[in-house]
Write a protein that holds these residues in place. Structure first.
Motif, PDB file in Angstrom:
ATOM      1  N   ALA A  39     -16.951  64.873 -20.605  1.00  0.00           N
ATOM      2  CA  ALA A  39     -17.381  66.209 -20.183  1.00  0.00           C
ATOM      3  C   ALA A  39     -16.684  66.672 -18.902  1.00  0.00           C
ATOM      4  O   ALA A  39     -17.325  67.177 -17.984  1.00  0.00           O
ATOM      5  CB  ALA A  39     -18.902  66.229 -19.998  1.00  0.00           C
ATOM      6  N   GLY A  41     -15.385  64.873 -16.653  1.00  0.00           N
ATOM      7  CA  GLY A  41     -15.375  63.807 -15.663  1.00  0.00           C
ATOM      8  C   GLY A  41     -14.912  62.510 -16.288  1.00  0.00           C
ATOM      9  O   GLY A  41     -14.220  62.500 -17.304  1.00  0.00           O
ATOM     10  N   LEU A  58     -18.657  64.949 -13.247  1.00  0.00           N
ATOM     11  CA  LEU A  58     -19.501  65.680 -14.175  1.00  0.00           C
ATOM     12  C   LEU A  58     -20.004  66.976 -13.540  1.00  0.00           C
ATOM     13  O   LEU A  58     -20.076  67.101 -12.319  1.00  0.00           O
ATOM     14  CB  LEU A  58     -20.716  64.837 -14.577  1.00  0.00           C
ATOM     15  CG  LEU A  58     -20.497  63.630 -15.478  1.00  0.00           C
ATOM     16  CD1 LEU A  58     -21.844  63.007 -15.833  1.00  0.00           C
ATOM     17  CD2 LEU A  58     -19.738  64.000 -16.732  1.00  0.00           C
ATOM     18  N   PRO A  64     -22.707  66.326 -21.177  1.00  0.00           N
ATOM     19  CA  PRO A  64     -22.324  65.215 -22.056  1.00  0.00           C
ATOM     20  C   PRO A  64     -23.246  65.137 -23.265  1.00  0.00           C
ATOM     21  O   PRO A  64     -24.454  65.354 -23.150  1.00  0.00           O
ATOM     22  CB  PRO A  64     -22.485  63.980 -21.162  1.00  0.00           C
ATOM     23  CG  PRO A  64     -22.458  64.487 -19.767  1.00  0.00           C
ATOM     24  CD  PRO A  64     -23.035  65.864 -19.809  1.00  0.00           C
ATOM     25  N   VAL A  85     -24.264  57.545 -11.730  1.00  0.00           N
ATOM     26  CA  VAL A  85     -23.704  58.884 -11.839  1.00  0.00           C
ATOM     27  C   VAL A  85     -23.808  59.575 -10.492  1.00  0.00           C
ATOM     28  O   VAL A  85     -24.894  59.637  -9.897  1.00  0.00           O
ATOM     29  CB  VAL A  85     -24.445  59.710 -12.908  1.00  0.00           C
ATOM     30  CG1 VAL A  85     -23.858  61.118 -13.006  1.00  0.00           C
ATOM     31  CG2 VAL A  85     -24.382  59.019 -14.261  1.00  0.00           C
ATOM     32  N   LEU A  87     -23.745  63.080  -9.102  1.00  0.00           N
ATOM     33  CA  LEU A  87     -23.885  64.417  -9.673  1.00  0.00           C
ATOM     34  C   LEU A  87     -24.067  65.456  -8.574  1.00  0.00           C
ATOM     35  O   LEU A  87     -25.077  65.449  -7.862  1.00  0.00           O
ATOM     36  CB  LEU A  87     -25.088  64.450 -10.618  1.00  0.00           C
ATOM     37  CG  LEU A  87     -25.272  65.726 -11.439  1.00  0.00           C
ATOM     38  CD1 LEU A  87     -24.117  65.905 -12.427  1.00  0.00           C
ATOM     39  CD2 LEU A  87     -26.613  65.692 -12.179  1.00  0.00           C
ATOM     40  N   ILE A  95     -27.506  68.790 -17.034  1.00  0.00           N
ATOM     41  CA  ILE A  95     -27.018  67.404 -17.015  1.00  0.00           C
ATOM     42  C   ILE A  95     -28.072  66.492 -16.385  1.00  0.00           C
ATOM     43  O   ILE A  95     -28.379  65.418 -16.923  1.00  0.00           O
ATOM     44  CB  ILE A  95     -25.681  67.309 -16.252  1.00  0.00           C
ATOM     45  CG1 ILE A  95     -24.610  68.128 -16.973  1.00  0.00           C
ATOM     46  CG2 ILE A  95     -25.249  65.855 -16.110  1.00  0.00           C
ATOM     47  CD1 ILE A  95     -23.289  68.187 -16.251  1.00  0.00           C
TER      48      ILE A  95
END
Length: 279
Positions: A39, A41, A58, A64, A85, A87, A95
């Protein structure tokens, strides 16, 4: 400095390339690991306990899919590693919703600070302090200096959630060196007192870590390293400088004193592998 979604996407893209470059260096060294695009990333596993084992970039290339997340989670689980992750809070909020529904937990935050780089800077250093480039011939000196300084962290602000053994840190920094990071040495009264890194790409200057030896702290070393790197970033034609810090840390305080402002925060969302069931 105002950060819109387009600028955040650009910063995250540059960070993604740095992580991928370091991870692929680790793969050449170990013969294992993975980089999985997802996605916009990527999910990276560089080496056991490496700081480059994470999902980055991301938020700006769609949400995703369940199948993509399944693949990533299986890849990390096969190596006994959690999925971490990073973010940005400017990412698509769907997400974070998708991740929390899959059992990811919020474990910490980190701040991305930025500054609009001027056309020219005069590097300013305190009396007795000198900042100079550090070449490949003294890489081991620079590396050990950074490791020694990081091992005795400044305790102001929120502590890092991760601490790495010295050998892990040294190996990771060797891998990161393949990403064209310029190195700097700080001298105070002729003694090596600190070091830092700078990477430039797509008009973004990444202030890639800085450390001061404990005996030389609170003498303007960090500010001098920032000043020198800002001057070099301007010479390189960069438009924006970025630095990642822990919230309320001395690094954040020093950066804000130099004119950096908070652009966005990254949430650290983690899913740990299921324990092996008993038989």
């Amino acid at each position: 400095m105002f950060c819109d979604v387009a600028l955040a996407e650009r910063i995250e893209r540059v960070e993604k390339v740095l992580i991928e470059t370091a991870a692929r260096a680790a793969h050449r060294r170990t013969g294992s690991g993975f980089v999985i695009p997802v996605a916009g990333g990527l999910a990276s596993f560089a080496d056991d306990d490496s700081p480059f084992n994470k999902v980055v970039g991301l938020g700006f290339g769609g949400v995703p899919t369940a199948a993509e997340l399944d693949e990533i989670e299986r890849a990390y689980a096969a190596l006994g590693a959690p999925v971490q992750v990073e973010l940005p809070h400017l990412a698509d909020p769907d997400i974070a919703l998708a991740l929390t529904e899959r059992g990811y937990r919020l474990e910490s935050f980190e701040n991305v600070l930025g500054i609009a780089i001027e056309d020219k800077y005069d590097a300013v250093t305190p009396d007795g302090v000198e900042i100079r480039p550090s070449g490949d011939d003294e890489f081991d000196i620079w590396l050990n200096l950074m490791a020694d300084a990081v091992a005795v962290p400044d305790t102001q602000g929120v502590p890092w959630r991760e601490e790495f053994p010295r050998d892990t840190y040294l190996t990771a920094e060797r891998d990161a060196a393949t990403a064209d990071i310029a190195r700097y040495i700080a001298l105070r009264n002729g003694a090596i007192a600190g070091g830092a890194g700078l990477r430039t790409a797509e008009g973004i200057a990444q202030f890639a870590g800085a450390a001061t030896a404990p005996a030389h702290r609170h003498h303007g070393i960090q500010s001098a390293l920032l000043s020198a790197r800002l001057a070099d970033a301007a010479t390189a034609g960069c438009e924006v400088g970025v630095i990642t810090t822990q919230p309320a840390s001395r690094s954040q305080q020093n950066a804000q004193r130099r004119g950096f402002s908070l652009l966005y925060t990254r949430a650290i969302l983690v899913k740990h592998p299921d324990p092996t069931p008993s038989v």
